[in-house]
Scaffold this motif. Structure first.
Motif, PDB file in Angstrom:
ATOM      1  N   ARG A   1       0.815  -1.218   0.000  1.00 51.27           N
ATOM      2  CA  ARG A   1       0.000   0.000   0.000  1.00 51.27           C
ATOM      3  C   ARG A   1       0.849   1.268   0.000  1.00 51.27           C
ATOM      4  NH1 ARG A   1      -5.573  -1.690   1.505  1.00 51.27           N
ATOM      5  NH2 ARG A   1      -5.422  -3.895   2.061  1.00 51.27           N
ATOM      6  N   VAL A   2       2.076   1.153   0.463  1.00 51.72           N
ATOM      7  CA  VAL A   2       2.977   2.306   0.372  1.00 51.72           C
ATOM      8  C   VAL A   2       3.259   2.622  -1.087  1.00 51.72           C
ATOM      9  CG1 VAL A   2       5.286   3.169   0.908  1.00 51.72           C
ATOM     10  CG2 VAL A   2       4.009   1.884   2.635  1.00 51.72           C
ATOM     11  N   GLN A   3       3.589   1.590  -1.863  1.00 54.62           N
ATOM     12  CA  GLN A   3       3.847   1.804  -3.290  1.00 54.62           C
ATOM     13  C   GLN A   3       2.576   2.227  -4.026  1.00 54.62           C
ATOM     14  OE1 GLN A   3       5.616  -2.030  -4.169  1.00 54.62           O
ATOM     15  NE2 GLN A   3       7.686  -1.145  -4.143  1.00 54.62           N
ATOM     16  N   LEU A   4       1.418   1.749  -3.580  1.00 54.13           N
ATOM     17  CA  LEU A   4       0.159   2.167  -4.187  1.00 54.13           C
ATOM     18  C   LEU A   4      -0.045   3.672  -3.994  1.00 54.13           C
ATOM     19  CD1 LEU A   4      -2.476   1.285  -5.603  1.00 54.13           C
ATOM     20  CD2 LEU A   4      -3.453   0.933  -3.325  1.00 54.13           C
ATOM     21  N   ALA A   5       0.258   4.159  -2.800  1.00 57.66           N
ATOM     22  CA  ALA A   5       0.137   5.593  -2.544  1.00 57.66           C
ATOM     23  C   ALA A   5       1.150   6.383  -3.352  1.00 57.66           C
ATOM     24  CB  ALA A   5       0.309   5.875  -1.046  1.00 57.66           C
ATOM     25  N   GLU A   6       2.369   5.848  -3.482  1.00 59.37           N
ATOM     26  CA  GLU A   6       3.380   6.524  -4.297  1.00 59.37           C
ATOM     27  C   GLU A   6       2.933   6.617  -5.756  1.00 59.37           C
ATOM     28  OE1 GLU A   6       6.852   4.190  -3.671  1.00 59.37           O
ATOM     29  OE2 GLU A   6       7.251   4.972  -1.658  1.00 59.37           O
ATOM     30  N   ALA A   7       2.361   5.523  -6.266  1.00 59.12           N
ATOM     31  CA  ALA A   7       1.876   5.527  -7.648  1.00 59.12           C
ATOM     32  C   ALA A   7       0.730   6.524  -7.820  1.00 59.12           C
ATOM     33  CB  ALA A   7       1.425   4.129  -8.045  1.00 59.12           C
ATOM     34  N   ALA A   8      -0.139   6.608  -6.820  1.00 61.56           N
ATOM     35  CA  ALA A   8      -1.245   7.562  -6.886  1.00 61.56           C
ATOM     36  C   ALA A   8      -0.725   8.994  -6.968  1.00 61.56           C
ATOM     37  CB  ALA A   8      -2.159   7.389  -5.680  1.00 61.56           C
ATOM     38  N   THR A   9       0.335   9.284  -6.215  1.00 66.98           N
ATOM     39  CA  THR A   9       0.926  10.624  -6.258  1.00 66.98           C
ATOM     40  C   THR A   9       1.508  10.911  -7.636  1.00 66.98           C
ATOM     41  OG1 THR A   9       1.414  10.575  -3.889  1.00 66.98           O
ATOM     42  CG2 THR A   9       2.677  12.117  -5.237  1.00 66.98           C
ATOM     43  N   ILE A  10       2.222   9.954  -8.189  1.00 66.72           N
ATOM     44  CA  ILE A  10       2.822  10.145  -9.519  1.00 66.72           C
ATOM     45  C   ILE A  10       1.736  10.362 -10.568  1.00 66.72           C
ATOM     46  CG2 ILE A  10       4.142   9.003 -11.344  1.00 66.72           C
ATOM     47  CD1 ILE A  10       5.692   7.571  -9.055  1.00 66.72           C
ATOM     48  N   LEU A  11       0.708   9.514 -10.529  1.00 71.59           N
ATOM     49  CA  LEU A  11      -0.366   9.632 -11.515  1.00 71.59           C
ATOM     50  C   LEU A  11      -1.105  10.951 -11.358  1.00 71.59           C
ATOM     51  CD1 LEU A  11      -1.921   8.349 -13.821  1.00 71.59           C
ATOM     52  CD2 LEU A  11      -3.357   7.192 -12.129  1.00 71.59           C
ATOM     53  N   ARG A  12      -1.353  11.347 -10.108  1.00 76.44           N
ATOM     54  CA  ARG A  12      -2.044  12.623  -9.865  1.00 76.44           C
ATOM     55  C   ARG A  12      -1.236  13.789 -10.416  1.00 76.44           C
ATOM     56  NH1 ARG A  12      -2.904  11.836  -5.002  1.00 76.44           N
ATOM     57  NH2 ARG A  12      -1.262  13.018  -3.961  1.00 76.44           N
TER      58      ARG A  12
END
Length: 466
Positions: free
Chosen positions: A234-245
């Motif tokens: 879930r840490v990497q999921l949040a990181e990916a969400a930040t990049i995509l955003r």
């Protein structure tokens, strides 16, 4: 063997359990900006023209199939987890008769760009390669397979545990994304077999086999290593969400949209925004929402699957779902527009007003503390504070119909089914249960009674009792 065919199919590996997510939900179904992770490579493969696109499922296969059934995929199941090579072999039947390039993607790698994969496919076709791997250069390659090159081509891919000190110093890594010659790759995987300690089919073993057979093995380096980021927890999921955003918000800003604080603005991939629209911090724009030109969305507003025309102002804290809003409307603050709401233009829906399956003609308004459900409303109608359409009798829903130029006083209950004729006036505090003809006055409250001096006598009596 001719590897120059430009036909492209895709296989997406999505069979893993994702134990590090600590979840009952299959990893590839965890949402990223409103979409399951696996939907990103699936849609990208479709955009690239891949056909067929096969999704290899395993853990939670039924749930994955249900969630992604509308993406136009064919499904293959990996019942045993015997490595990535075995997962690819499980898709062989789904690609029966296909000859061309197989684009191998991962269901937990959602950030790849179209132009990156186009470069990969172009290089693969130009070199007539058997294998072309997408690579990335990163500062800390620990844990990744290293790309060992000879005269520009890939000689081998060495895993961390097998790498010599000189190989560990290599910063070019394997991303797990490939362009492969098909059907050659399936025969190659069977030839390399699974005669190893883990009893697994290693996809990287086909590199050596291809070179032994005299085929080229090439690599294309991605310009942005974050594109190949895999989601394992879930840490990497949040990181990916930040990049995509950041990526999506930058695209909107370059297209003429003002985001006052991009770091706290959440816009999903399917959203369209017209130029000169102003988005405040804390806004969520979800689903297939479309905003016109010159709109303003204030802090904390949440819009999902809505269509807004030009110059719509949504004030702070409002929630809009499945609604269609005409030009020059003002919504909120703290309004709730539920699915089926249609405002035809120049409407005002004020604070603590809720609508559901309500259609309001031009210039009609409800400024505060009102519920309009299952209502057909004409033009220039005013609903006073506290108006309620009583649309539900505990079993069925009924419609309230209001004509043009109606004035509804405060604290009115319109008990459906009921029709209010054009030009009529409903007195404050009324409960309307019968149709009102046009241009009529309707009042249902009890007649007011005044008793002179009653309050003074009551106070005097209370004083004597003390």
């Amino acid at each position: 063997m001719n590897f120059t065919s430009e036909k492209v199919a895709a296989v997406i590996l999505a069979a893993g359990k994702g134990t590090r997510m600590k979840s009952q939900r299959p990893k590839v179904l965890h949402p990223l900006a409103g979409r399951p992770l696996a939907a990103y490579p699936a849609r990208l493969a479709k955009i690239l023209g891949c056909a067929p696109v096969a999704l290899v499922v395993g853990h939670g296969a039924e749930a994955v199939g249900a969630a992604l059934g509308g993406e136009g995929l064919v499904f293959a199941e990996q019942t045993e987890q015997l490595g990535t090579g075995h997962a690819l072999l499980c898709a062989e039947a789904a690609l029966s008769g296909f000859s061309g390039t197989l684009l191998l993607l991962c269901g937990d790698v959602p950030l790849l760009r179209r132009d990156t994969l186009e470069r990969l496919l172009t290089a693969h076709h130009a070199a007539a390669a058997a294998v072309t791997v997408l690579t990335a250069e990163i500062a800390d390659p620990h844990g990744y397979g290293r790309i060992v090159r000879e005269q520009g081509d890939v000689a081998r891919i060495v895993e961390e545990k097998d790498a010599a000190p000189a190989e560990k110093a290599i910063r070019e890594i394997n991303t797990g994304i490939y362009a492969l010659a098909a059907p050659w790759v399936f025969a190659a995987l069977r030839r390399v077999g699974c005669n190893n300690a883990q009893g697994e089919y290693y996809l990287t073993d086909i590199v050596g086999l291809a070179r032994t057979e005299g085929h080229r093995v090439c690599a294309v380096i991605t310009a942005d290593a974050s594109e190949a980021m895999g989601i394992n927890d879930r840490v990497q999921l949040a990181e990916a969400a930040t990049i995509l955003r950041q990526r999506l918000n930058a695209e909107h800003m370059r297209a003429g949209v003002t985001l006052l604080d991009p770091a706290t603005t959440y816009i999903e991939p399917g959203v369209t925004i017209g130029p000169d629209t102003l988005i405040h911090p804390g806004v969520h724009l979800c689903g297939a929402t479309v905003l016109g030109r010159d709109c303003e969305i204030e802090p904390g507003a949440m819009l999902s699957d809505c269509i807004l025309a030009d110059r719509v102002h949504v004030k702070a804290g409002s929630i809009l779902e499945g609604s269609t809003i005409g030009a020059d409307c003002n919504i909120g603050p703290m309004a709730h527009l539920r699915p089926g709401t249609v405002l035809l233009g120049e409407n005002k829906i004020g604070n603590f007003v809720e609508t559901k399956k309500a259609r309001l003609g031009k210039k009609s308004q409800a400024s505060h503390l009102t519920y309009l459900g299952d209502a057909e409303v004409g033009e220039r109608v005013n609903f006073g504070c506290g108006t309620i359409t009583c649309n539900y009798d505990g079993v069925n829903k009924y419609v309230t119909t209001v004509g043009d130029d109606v004035f509804v006083g405060s604290d009115v209950q319109l008990v459906a089914p009921v029709t209010i004729g054009s030009g009529s006036l409903i007195g404050a505090g009324s409960t309307i249960t019968k149709d009102v003809p046009p241009d009529a006055l309707a009042i249902s409250r009890a007649e007011q009674k005044i008793v002179p001096g009653w309050a003074a006598k009551k106070r005097a009596k209370q004083k004597k009792q003390l």
